[in-house]
Structure formats: structure tokens, C-alpha cells
Scaffold this active site. Sequence first.
Site, PDB file in Angstrom:
ATOM      1  N   ARG A   1      44.137  11.171 -24.141  1.00  0.00           N
ATOM      2  CA  ARG A   1      43.893   9.741 -24.405  1.00  0.00           C
ATOM      3  C   ARG A   1      45.147   8.911 -24.180  1.00  0.00           C
ATOM      4  NH1 ARG A   1      44.683   8.213 -29.340  1.00  0.00           N
ATOM      5  NH2 ARG A   1      43.550   9.920 -30.324  1.00  0.00           N
TER       6      ARG A   1
ATOM      7  N   ASP B   1      41.323 -12.758 -13.597  1.00  0.00           N
ATOM      8  CA  ASP B   1      40.384 -11.708 -13.223  1.00  0.00           C
ATOM      9  C   ASP B   1      40.329 -11.670 -11.698  1.00  0.00           C
ATOM     10  OD1 ASP B   1      38.149 -10.137 -12.635  1.00  0.00           O
ATOM     11  OD2 ASP B   1      37.088 -10.754 -14.456  1.00  0.00           O
TER      12      ASP B   1
ATOM     13  N   TYR C   1      32.502 -15.125 -16.019  1.00  0.00           N
ATOM     14  CA  TYR C   1      31.613 -13.972 -15.887  1.00  0.00           C
ATOM     15  C   TYR C   1      30.833 -13.794 -17.193  1.00  0.00           C
ATOM     16  CZ  TYR C   1      30.350  -9.019 -15.960  1.00  0.00           C
ATOM     17  OH  TYR C   1      29.681  -7.837 -16.104  1.00  0.00           O
TER      18      TYR C   1
ATOM     19  N   LYS D   1      33.986  -2.161  -9.200  1.00  0.00           N
ATOM     20  CA  LYS D   1      33.546  -2.918  -8.036  1.00  0.00           C
ATOM     21  C   LYS D   1      34.275  -2.419  -6.777  1.00  0.00           C
ATOM     22  CE  LYS D   1      31.261  -4.966 -11.275  1.00  0.00           C
ATOM     23  NZ  LYS D   1      31.735  -6.128 -12.001  1.00  0.00           N
TER      24      LYS D   1
HETATM   25  C1  LIG Z   1      31.769  -6.656 -13.232  1.00  0.00           C
HETATM   26  C2  LIG Z   1      32.805  -7.633 -13.640  1.00  0.00           C
HETATM   27  C3  LIG Z   1      33.451  -7.510 -14.879  1.00  0.00           C
HETATM   28  C4  LIG Z   1      33.072  -6.430 -15.884  1.00  0.00           C
HETATM   29  O1  LIG Z   1      33.431  -5.169 -15.461  1.00  0.00           O
HETATM   30  P1  LIG Z   1      32.686  -3.821 -15.981  1.00  0.00           P
HETATM   31  O2  LIG Z   1      33.398  -2.763 -15.237  1.00  0.00           O
HETATM   32  O3  LIG Z   1      31.239  -3.979 -15.637  1.00  0.00           O
HETATM   33  O4  LIG Z   1      32.896  -3.782 -17.455  1.00  0.00           O
HETATM   34  C5  LIG Z   1      34.429  -8.434 -15.198  1.00  0.00           C
HETATM   35  N1  LIG Z   1      34.750  -9.434 -14.361  1.00  0.00           N
HETATM   36  C6  LIG Z   1      34.160  -9.591 -13.164  1.00  0.00           C
HETATM   37  C7  LIG Z   1      34.559 -10.724 -12.289  1.00  0.00           C
HETATM   38  C8  LIG Z   1      33.157  -8.701 -12.762  1.00  0.00           C
HETATM   39  O5  LIG Z   1      32.550  -8.869 -11.585  1.00  0.00           O
END
Ligand SMILES: *Cc1c(COP(=O)(O)O)cnc(C)c1O
Length: 380
Positions: free
Chosen positions: A51, A178, A103, A203
Site C-alpha cells: 500500500r 484536471d 465533471y 481514459k
Molecule cells: C472519467 C473522469 C474522471 C473520473 O475518473 P474515474 O477514473 O472514473 O474515477 C475525472 N475527470 C474527468 C475529466 C473524467 O473524464
Amino acid sequence: MATKPELETRSVHAGLRPDPATGAVAPSIHLSTTYERTPEGETRSDFLYVREDNPNRHALEVALASLEGGEAAACFASGLAAIDAVLRVVPPGGRVVAPADVYHGTRELLRTHHPSLTVDFVELWDLEAARDALSRDGASRDVALVLVETPSNPQLRITDVAAVAEEAREAGALCAVDNTWWTPVLQRPLELGADLVVHSSTKYFGGHSDVQGGAVVARHADSTFERVLAVQRQAGAVPSPFDCWLIRRGLQTLPCRVRAQAAGAEVVARALADRPEVDEVLWPGLASHPGHEVARAQASGFGAMLSIRVRGGYDGARQVAGRCRLFTRATSLGGVESLIEHRAAIEGEGSPTPPDLLRLSIGLEHPDDLVDDLLQALSP
Ligand SMILES: *Cc1c(COP(=O)(O)O)cnc(C)c1O
């Protein structure tokens, strides 16, 4: 600002080297949860317990810090776990500024799990509104954190990162961006003055819709980052060694994938821009997009995400998605396969998303096939 070696080279090599014991070129997956000590009780390596840290997570963190141009990175089990760690750094009762169309998951996280924070949802792409959120009539509003998403999701609004980061610094607030959608291949917010970058590695980093993860990358490995690291290590929302291995592997092809997918998005955006069935194409690479100039100045491309607004409102949009044969109707983005999603239905009541909007994540299929699919879905 060019950093040597170049981004493509770092995406292949940063944090990795052939295994000194076996010469294996591809990294091993270290599943061990614990690490032996010497007879004297000393640790043999930097690792103690899974961890806290492990070789696969370490390699991924080195690579992500390198790609974003930061001093350090901390990986999490999901993008939202990474954003949650940043929110936990804000003192209880603190004020947070977030984009008006932040988001959806981040909005829910703030609302449900950080009730002590005061959140102002602000149209950050409008610099006057951003300034006003940080100080009003010359008086500081004691904002602790400004969260930026650019482009925003799903309306692809563009925020001037350098300008907002500068305003945040003057106001004594942290600025976190982000960068999930454009990735460090196209945009590096730390170089534009942001303090932190957050990612959903689920993503583009993973890139194949088969692994979940998140990351926080810090410009400076300072006391703020130490607190993020403490949340990571003590709260333990960490990715497994195998997840880290998959994401590190994904990074090796990230520059190629992102650029090819963005080139496909351009073909799709231009093909749809003049269609009578489409009221609006939201892709910042089009000169008609209100954020085009800012996007051009702060990024080296316009990304592979776009949204379209179609005739027929809520039902019309759902019918178009329903007729797609090549695009897969699914949430998420950034994978090699193209996805289409009717966001208003997903986000439900109170969503600020226009009901006629369809969000497209362009994959690696031939763009002409994607255009054909959309044209047949738009006018059956
Ligand atoms: C998908 C996404 C998230 C969240 O990420 P997870 O891996 O699904 O928790 C946060 N910000 C943006 C812009 C996203 O597209």
C-alpha cells in the site's frame, strides 16, 4: 519549453529499465505485498509494504511526473480517488472554486462527501467571472483551491490556465487542473503555472478501456504534495501492481494514440460542421469555437473529444445514438474504440448539459468509417 529527452522518449522509458537480475526488457509485475528485511532488520530496497509503495506504482509515478513536467506524482485507484485526495488537502470549512460544468462525478463527490467545503461553481472560461470568484471589491474571498477542467466536460469550454493560475496564486489559492482529456501530450498545465494536475488514468493513459486509475502530479514535491501522499498511503485508495503495469504500458503508446485520435476527431468535426442535422459542433479546433484562440495558445492540439448538438432535442439525440452501428453507446472515453453518449440522460435531473447534446470519444478506427456511421445515424 522543450525538455530533453523529448516526451515520446520519456513515455517509452521513464521509470523503466531492463531487470538487472534477468535482463527482462518488459517490466515484471511485482505482486508481493511485503518485502524482506535483512538479518539486521534493515530494508533491502525502498519497498516495505504494497500500500505504501511498490515497484510498479513507483515506475508509473516516475513516468507521470516526467510527462507532466512535475517533481512528483501519486497514483490512485481511480480519477475520483485522486480528486478526493486533493479535496482532503483543503482545510475543513474551506472555499473551493470549481467550473460551472465540472465533471459530473466531481460535482457529486463535492456535494456528497465534502459537505464542510463551500463550493462556488464558476464559469472559469470567463476570466472576469474567475477573478470575481477569487476576490470581490478588492477583498479576498479566502479561496483555498481552484479546480480547472479544460476542455470542460461535455461542453468543451476552454479555460486560460496561465491566467487562472496567476489569479489563484495572487489570491493564495492552490490551482489544480484536471488534464484527463488532453493529457500531457497536448497540454501541460504545470508549465502554465498550475500547482497540481489530476488525471483519470482510466481514459487515455490506459487507453484500452480495461484498467481504472487516477493520479495527482505536483509541480513541487512540497508540503501540499506530502499531504496528498499521506492520503494515498494511509487511506489506501491505490491501484494494484497489475493496474499500474497496464497503465505504464499504456503510456508507451500515449503520444501516438492521442495524436492519431485527435486527427480523427478533426475529420469528424469538419464533416459534421456543415450538416443541416447538426446545430453545433463543439470541438476547439474549429475556428468558430469560442475557445479556439486560447486552446491554440496553451495546447499543441485540440484533442479527440467532441460534442455535437443535434435536431430533435432530448429524444432526437437519443435516436441518433440508437442508430449508430460503429460507435459504441457507452460512457467513458479515451480508448481505442469510439464511444457515443447522451450525457443529459446519464447526468439526470439538474444536469446543466443541453438535452440535445451527444458526446463523442474518437478512437483509432478510420475516421471515414466514423463519419459514415454518424451520417447514416443522423439521417436514416
Ligand atoms: C472519467 C473522469 C474522471 C473520473 O475518473 P474515474 O477514473 O472514473 O474515477 C475525472 N475527470 C474527468 C475529466 C473524467 O473524464
